[in-house]
Design a protein around this motif. Sequence first.
Motif, PDB file in Angstrom:
ATOM      1  N   GLU A   1      11.263  -4.077 -23.456  1.00 23.03           N
ATOM      2  CA  GLU A   1      10.342  -3.325 -22.606  1.00 23.03           C
ATOM      3  C   GLU A   1       9.531  -4.259 -21.719  1.00 23.03           C
ATOM      4  O   GLU A   1       9.343  -3.993 -20.520  1.00 23.03           O
ATOM      5  CB  GLU A   1       9.398  -2.491 -23.477  1.00 23.03           C
ATOM      6  CG  GLU A   1       8.369  -1.682 -22.693  1.00 23.03           C
ATOM      7  CD  GLU A   1       7.421  -0.903 -23.594  1.00 23.03           C
ATOM      8  OE1 GLU A   1       6.362  -0.481 -23.100  1.00 23.03           O
ATOM      9  OE2 GLU A   1       7.737  -0.740 -24.791  1.00 23.03           O
ATOM     10  N   GLN A   2       9.075  -5.363 -22.294  1.00 29.02           N
ATOM     11  CA  GLN A   2       8.282  -6.327 -21.516  1.00 29.02           C
ATOM     12  C   GLN A   2       9.085  -6.910 -20.359  1.00 29.02           C
ATOM     13  O   GLN A   2       8.588  -7.024 -19.230  1.00 29.02           O
ATOM     14  CB  GLN A   2       7.779  -7.447 -22.421  1.00 29.02           C
ATOM     15  CG  GLN A   2       6.777  -7.022 -23.478  1.00 29.02           C
ATOM     16  CD  GLN A   2       6.280  -8.209 -24.278  1.00 29.02           C
ATOM     17  OE1 GLN A   2       5.767  -9.185 -23.716  1.00 29.02           O
ATOM     18  NE2 GLN A   2       6.440  -8.165 -25.585  1.00 29.02           N
ATOM     19  N   LEU A   3      10.329  -7.285 -20.653  1.00 28.78           N
ATOM     20  CA  LEU A   3      11.171  -7.855 -19.602  1.00 28.78           C
ATOM     21  C   LEU A   3      11.550  -6.798 -18.578  1.00 28.78           C
ATOM     22  O   LEU A   3      11.697  -7.096 -17.386  1.00 28.78           O
ATOM     23  CB  LEU A   3      12.423  -8.486 -20.221  1.00 28.78           C
ATOM     24  CG  LEU A   3      12.180  -9.720 -21.093  1.00 28.78           C
ATOM     25  CD1 LEU A   3      13.480 -10.181 -21.755  1.00 28.78           C
ATOM     26  CD2 LEU A   3      11.583 -10.857 -20.269  1.00 28.78           C
TER      27      LEU A   3
ATOM     28  N   ALA B   1       7.649 -13.068 -23.153  1.00 28.93           N
ATOM     29  CA  ALA B   1       8.154 -12.583 -21.870  1.00 28.93           C
ATOM     30  C   ALA B   1       7.814 -13.538 -20.726  1.00 28.93           C
ATOM     31  O   ALA B   1       8.650 -13.788 -19.852  1.00 28.93           O
ATOM     32  CB  ALA B   1       7.596 -11.189 -21.580  1.00 28.93           C
ATOM     33  N   GLU B   2       6.609 -14.076 -20.731  1.00 30.94           N
ATOM     34  CA  GLU B   2       6.211 -14.971 -19.640  1.00 30.94           C
ATOM     35  C   GLU B   2       7.032 -16.255 -19.659  1.00 30.94           C
ATOM     36  O   GLU B   2       7.447 -16.755 -18.609  1.00 30.94           O
ATOM     37  CB  GLU B   2       4.721 -15.292 -19.750  1.00 30.94           C
ATOM     38  CG  GLU B   2       3.806 -14.103 -19.455  1.00 30.94           C
ATOM     39  CD  GLU B   2       2.337 -14.492 -19.487  1.00 30.94           C
ATOM     40  OE1 GLU B   2       2.047 -15.695 -19.726  1.00 30.94           O
ATOM     41  OE2 GLU B   2       1.487 -13.611 -19.292  1.00 30.94           O
ATOM     42  N   ALA B   3       7.265 -16.781 -20.857  1.00 28.69           N
ATOM     43  CA  ALA B   3       8.056 -18.012 -20.973  1.00 28.69           C
ATOM     44  C   ALA B   3       9.491 -17.772 -20.525  1.00 28.69           C
ATOM     45  O   ALA B   3      10.099 -18.611 -19.845  1.00 28.69           O
ATOM     46  CB  ALA B   3       8.023 -18.525 -22.409  1.00 28.69           C
ATOM     47  N   ILE B   4      10.038 -16.613 -20.897  1.00 27.84           N
ATOM     48  CA  ILE B   4      11.400 -16.280 -20.487  1.00 27.84           C
ATOM     49  C   ILE B   4      11.463 -16.096 -18.979  1.00 27.84           C
ATOM     50  O   ILE B   4      12.358 -16.628 -18.304  1.00 27.84           O
ATOM     51  CB  ILE B   4      11.885 -14.997 -21.208  1.00 27.84           C
ATOM     52  CG1 ILE B   4      11.957 -15.236 -22.715  1.00 27.84           C
ATOM     53  CG2 ILE B   4      13.247 -14.561 -20.660  1.00 27.84           C
ATOM     54  CD1 ILE B   4      12.180 -13.968 -23.525  1.00 27.84           C
TER      55      ILE B   4
ATOM     56  N   ASP C   1      26.517 -29.247 -25.765  1.00 28.40           N
ATOM     57  CA  ASP C   1      25.832 -29.526 -24.506  1.00 28.40           C
ATOM     58  C   ASP C   1      25.117 -28.311 -23.924  1.00 28.40           C
ATOM     59  O   ASP C   1      24.836 -28.266 -22.728  1.00 28.40           O
ATOM     60  CB  ASP C   1      26.818 -30.084 -23.478  1.00 28.40           C
ATOM     61  CG  ASP C   1      27.993 -29.137 -23.230  1.00 28.40           C
ATOM     62  OD1 ASP C   1      28.136 -28.153 -23.990  1.00 28.40           O
ATOM     63  OD2 ASP C   1      28.767 -29.376 -22.285  1.00 28.40           O
ATOM     64  N   VAL C   2      24.781 -27.328 -24.757  1.00 29.34           N
ATOM     65  CA  VAL C   2      24.083 -26.149 -24.238  1.00 29.34           C
ATOM     66  C   VAL C   2      22.698 -26.545 -23.730  1.00 29.34           C
ATOM     67  O   VAL C   2      22.084 -27.489 -24.248  1.00 29.34           O
ATOM     68  CB  VAL C   2      23.944 -25.064 -25.324  1.00 29.34           C
ATOM     69  CG1 VAL C   2      25.303 -24.541 -25.742  1.00 29.34           C
ATOM     70  CG2 VAL C   2      23.167 -25.571 -26.530  1.00 29.34           C
ATOM     71  N   PRO C   3      22.180 -25.835 -22.707  1.00 23.96           N
ATOM     72  CA  PRO C   3      20.857 -26.168 -22.161  1.00 23.96           C
ATOM     73  C   PRO C   3      19.733 -25.665 -23.068  1.00 23.96           C
ATOM     74  O   PRO C   3      19.066 -24.672 -22.789  1.00 23.96           O
ATOM     75  CB  PRO C   3      20.857 -25.445 -20.804  1.00 23.96           C
ATOM     76  CG  PRO C   3      21.776 -24.279 -21.002  1.00 23.96           C
ATOM     77  CD  PRO C   3      22.858 -24.772 -21.924  1.00 23.96           C
ATOM     78  N   LYS C   4      19.521 -26.374 -24.161  1.00 23.48           N
ATOM     79  CA  LYS C   4      18.553 -25.963 -25.177  1.00 23.48           C
ATOM     80  C   LYS C   4      17.123 -26.101 -24.674  1.00 23.48           C
ATOM     81  O   LYS C   4      16.782 -27.053 -23.975  1.00 23.48           O
ATOM     82  CB  LYS C   4      18.753 -26.807 -26.434  1.00 23.48           C
ATOM     83  CG  LYS C   4      18.049 -26.302 -27.673  1.00 23.48           C
ATOM     84  CD  LYS C   4      18.513 -27.096 -28.885  1.00 23.48           C
ATOM     85  CE  LYS C   4      17.888 -26.567 -30.172  1.00 23.48           C
ATOM     86  NZ  LYS C   4      18.406 -27.298 -31.358  1.00 23.48           N
ATOM     87  N   THR C   5      16.282 -25.133 -25.035  1.00 25.15           N
ATOM     88  CA  THR C   5      14.872 -25.149 -24.647  1.00 25.15           C
ATOM     89  C   THR C   5      14.027 -24.847 -25.879  1.00 25.15           C
ATOM     90  O   THR C   5      14.542 -24.712 -26.983  1.00 25.15           O
ATOM     91  CB  THR C   5      14.585 -24.080 -23.572  1.00 25.15           C
ATOM     92  OG1 THR C   5      14.694 -22.770 -24.168  1.00 25.15           O
ATOM     93  CG2 THR C   5      15.563 -24.197 -22.412  1.00 25.15           C
ATOM     94  N   ASP C   6      12.728 -24.695 -25.664  1.00 28.90           N
ATOM     95  CA  ASP C   6      11.842 -24.332 -26.773  1.00 28.90           C
ATOM     96  C   ASP C   6      11.604 -22.828 -26.838  1.00 28.90           C
ATOM     97  O   ASP C   6      10.733 -22.354 -27.570  1.00 28.90           O
ATOM     98  CB  ASP C   6      10.516 -25.074 -26.672  1.00 28.90           C
ATOM     99  CG  ASP C   6       9.771 -24.776 -25.364  1.00 28.90           C
ATOM    100  OD1 ASP C   6      10.310 -24.024 -24.525  1.00 28.90           O
ATOM    101  OD2 ASP C   6       8.659 -25.320 -25.181  1.00 28.90           O
ATOM    102  N   LEU C   7      12.383 -22.043 -26.095  1.00 32.36           N
ATOM    103  CA  LEU C   7      12.258 -20.594 -26.167  1.00 32.36           C
ATOM    104  C   LEU C   7      12.631 -20.111 -27.561  1.00 32.36           C
ATOM    105  O   LEU C   7      13.605 -20.585 -28.155  1.00 32.36           O
ATOM    106  CB  LEU C   7      13.171 -19.923 -25.131  1.00 32.36           C
ATOM    107  CG  LEU C   7      12.808 -20.109 -23.661  1.00 32.36           C
ATOM    108  CD1 LEU C   7      13.883 -19.477 -22.772  1.00 32.36           C
ATOM    109  CD2 LEU C   7      11.446 -19.497 -23.354  1.00 32.36           C
ATOM    110  N   SER C   8      11.871 -19.164 -28.082  1.00 29.36           N
ATOM    111  CA  SER C   8      12.110 -18.659 -29.425  1.00 29.36           C
ATOM    112  C   SER C   8      12.695 -17.255 -29.400  1.00 29.36           C
ATOM    113  O   SER C   8      12.207 -16.377 -28.670  1.00 29.36           O
ATOM    114  CB  SER C   8      10.807 -18.646 -30.228  1.00 29.36           C
ATOM    115  OG  SER C   8      10.980 -17.983 -31.467  1.00 29.36           O
ATOM    116  N   ALA C   9      13.734 -17.043 -30.212  1.00 32.86           N
ATOM    117  CA  ALA C   9      14.287 -15.699 -30.366  1.00 32.86           C
ATOM    118  C   ALA C   9      13.527 -14.933 -31.438  1.00 32.86           C
ATOM    119  O   ALA C   9      13.557 -13.704 -31.457  1.00 32.86           O
ATOM    120  CB  ALA C   9      15.761 -15.783 -30.741  1.00 32.86           C
TER     121      ALA C   9
END
Length: 309
Positions: free
Chosen positions: A123-125, A101-104, A88-96
């Motif tokens: 560095e970006q974050l 940075a903007e999506a995160i 039940d983790v809150p899965k998204t389309d974010l990629s590791a």
Amino acid sequence: MNRRTPRLFAATLAVAALALGACAEKTDDKPSAGTAAAAYPVTVGALTLDKRPEKIVALSPTATEMLFAIGAGPQVTAVDDQSNYPADVPKTDLSAFQPNAEAIAGKNPDLVVLSDDRNKIVEQLGKLKIPVYLTPAATTLDDSYRQITELGTLTGHADQAADVATRMKDDIAKLVKDLPQRAEKLTYFHELGPELYSATSKTFIGSLYSQAGLTNIADPADADGKSAGYPQLSQEFIVKADPDFVFLADAKCCQQSADTVKARSGWAGLTAVKSNQVVALDDDVASRWGPRVVDLLRVIIDAVAKVPA
């Protein structure tokens, strides 16, 4: 990780020398009733948090498992597209693999947990004033214990994290203690993919097999370390080594099994095949370094224990 990740992961490590990858029973996500509130600020390495993070973004399947295992699950608001445990983790389309940075930042995190600094994402974050904690791929069990306890400190679950690490140590000690004593060690081949990439004893997965008292046939193939612990073996090399066990970390991703292994040219005569000692592993568990390594080691040791000493 997705179903094809283990072999892609191995190939990446072997070619580019890059490192990417819940308990035996799921830990309750809710803090225990008697747990005292953690005092902030807290510091881990160069990272200081002034208050408990309530919007954590985890961009590592292993980190996700660790966070939920220590009771920080309710604070995790988004995970990457490869995190799949707990269910039940809150899965998204974010990629590791290709972090953006903007999506995160769009998830409004007050803590981001990463396993790799790809695209200079740290560095970006940092420029966006978003705290980041790195959990690099472990090479030893101590690395795993440390990451669990540090995540506990950062998230306000220090006691629960300590309990998870202690339980892991105790469970592993019990498993190893029950191993039969042998005059000669059994040998094994750990398969990351049908392309025959493997992992030596210097890797995290290799260290688990060492705990089980096994000898790794892949070690001579990367004696100089040029493959970063993940050499690609040949059919001839494996047949000549004749391992007592074949452990498949590509059962789900690539549908490998005892039958497919037996059907390979020259493999029907392997000791592992003739003795029914081809063991299918859970691809995900075998490619991560979180609390479920206890489950993985249990499968390995159970297989070894069946062989008469």
